[in-house]
Design an enzyme around this catalytic site. Structure first.
Site, short mmCIF file in Angstrom:
data_model
loop_
_atom_site.label_atom_id
_atom_site.label_comp_id
_atom_site.label_asym_id
_atom_site.label_seq_id
_atom_site.Cartn_x
_atom_site.Cartn_y
_atom_site.Cartn_z
CG ASP A 30 -1.81 1.24 1.31
OD1 ASP A 30 -2.27 1.72 0.25
OD2 ASP A 30 -2.04 1.77 2.43
CB SER A 31 0.15 4.77 -0.70
OG SER A 31 -0.98 4.90 0.15
N GLY A 54 -2.77 9.22 -3.87
CA GLY A 54 -4.05 9.65 -4.45
C GLY A 54 -4.03 10.95 -5.21
CB CYS A 105 -3.26 0.81 -2.46
SG CYS A 105 -3.23 2.56 -2.89
CG ASN A 106 -9.71 1.40 -2.57
OD1 ASN A 106 -10.78 0.89 -2.92
ND2 ASN A 106 -9.24 1.25 -1.34
CB THR A 107 -4.86 5.23 -5.13
OG1 THR A 107 -5.69 5.79 -4.11
CG2 THR A 107 -4.43 6.30 -6.09
CD GLU A 132 0.92 6.60 5.83
OE1 GLU A 132 2.09 6.44 6.17
OE2 GLU A 132 0.16 5.65 5.51
CB CYS A 163 -9.08 5.37 0.79
SG CYS A 163 -7.38 5.61 1.37
CG HIS A 194 -4.50 5.17 4.50
ND1 HIS A 194 -4.03 4.62 3.33
CD2 HIS A 194 -3.39 5.59 5.18
CE1 HIS A 194 -2.70 4.72 3.31
NE2 HIS A 194 -2.30 5.30 4.42
N1 DGL Z 1 -4.60 3.35 0.90
C1 DGL Z 1 -4.63 4.10 -0.33
C2 DGL Z 1 -5.94 3.78 -1.06
O1 DGL Z 1 -6.57 2.79 -0.78
C3 DGL Z 1 -4.36 5.51 -0.03
C4 DGL Z 1 -4.01 6.28 -1.24
C5 DGL Z 1 -3.11 7.42 -1.02
O2 DGL Z 1 -1.98 7.19 -0.60
O3 DGL Z 1 -3.52 8.55 -1.33
O4 DGL Z 1 -6.34 4.47 -1.96
#
Ligand code: DGL
Length: 263
Positions: free
Chosen positions: A11-12, A44, A74-76, A152, A184, A186
């Site tokens: 993930d990010s 994102g 991570c959805n993004t 974060e 998301c 997070h």
């Molecule tokens: N957890 C990421 C998601 O699901 C966060 C994206 C981000 O870092 O902006 O989209």
């Protein structure tokens, strides 16, 4: 390929641990390796090419570590890069997308809120799914700008996070949504605050459990489930100070390793 190899997850940042949790619970005999690319969070608001190259970097690292399957938690990254990852690597990939379908099907008010990143909301994949299931639904899409940064930095329950959420949710409350989709990975960490802000009749849904079930199904399909009962402890790697990540998973598991890694 040996079945005792780990499930790789990235993930990010720390958010994808909400997915890791579900996978670890459903598949306790599997070893998991989690990469938290917090130094590059948030994804994102980045252009698609950058999201793709960061996803490739994380994938390469997990492959180096022996992953037998990769969960893009991570959805993004899923909505912007999974097509390319699947075309580039000979390994199964599991992705996560906002759970629009169940929300649209269940909503009695025919009004659904979606909180996600700009990268997810503007992606082609999201537009396709949304068009399929929300023809007769009022969908209120809101970019959760600033939320990933607060999580974060360990502020998932801070007053400033509550204030930002109250502002972001305003248009959804005005539209009388009865389902809020967390788009998301997070955002499940915001559920305690969301419950304070939202009326009781608004249900919150995320895709974590569905991703874990899909991971199990794909492992089964490829004959990759680990038959060895003694899985090694989960391993977590972050490219920033490990404190926030450690605090999050300490609450979930006693046997784990969190380390700093340059990647
Ligand atoms: N957890 C990421 C998601 O699901 C966060 C994206 C981000 O870092 O902006 O989209």
């Amino acid at each position: 390929m040996s079945n005792s190899r780990p499930i790789g997850i990235f993930d990010s940042g720390v958010g994808g641990t909400s997915i890791w949790k579900e996978i670890h619970q459903l598949l306790p005999h599997e070893q998991t390796i989690y990469l938290s690319d917090s130094r590059n969070a948030p994804y994102g608001i980045k252009p698609q090419e950058e999201i793709i190259s960061l996803s490739v970097k994380n994938t390469e690292k997990l492959l180096e570590m022996g992953a037998k399957i990769i969960v893009v938690a991570c959805n993004t990254a899923t909505t912007n890069a999974i097509k390319i990852l699947r075309a580039s690597y000979d390994i199964p990939f599991i992705g996560i997308e906002p759970a629009i379908k169940p929300a649209a099907l269940k909503s009695s008010n025919k009004a659904v809120g979606i909180l996600a990143t700009r990268g997810t909301l503007t992606s082609e994949l999201f537009a396709q799914t949304s068009e399929l299931y929300t023809q007769d639904i009022n969908v209120i899409e809101v970019e959760g700008n600033g939320l990933v940064e607060l999580i974060e930095s360990g502020k998932k329950e801070a007053p400033e996070t509550q204030r930002l959420l109250e502002k972001l949710l305003e248009p959804m409350l005005k539209a009388r949504i009865d389902y809020l989709v967390l788009g998301c990975s997070h955002y499940p960490y915001l559920i305690p605050l969301l419950k304070k802000i939202l009326p009781d009749d608004v249900s919150i849904i995320d895709s974590g459990e569905a991703v874990a079930r899909q991971t199990r199904a794909v492992l089964e399909q490829y004959n990759l489930l680990n038959s060895n009962e003694n899985a090694k402890a989960p391993r977590f790697y972050t490219n920033v100070d490990p404190k926030v990540l450690s605090d999050i998973i300490r609450a979930e598991s006693n046997h784990y390793e969190v380390s700093f890694l340059e990647f």
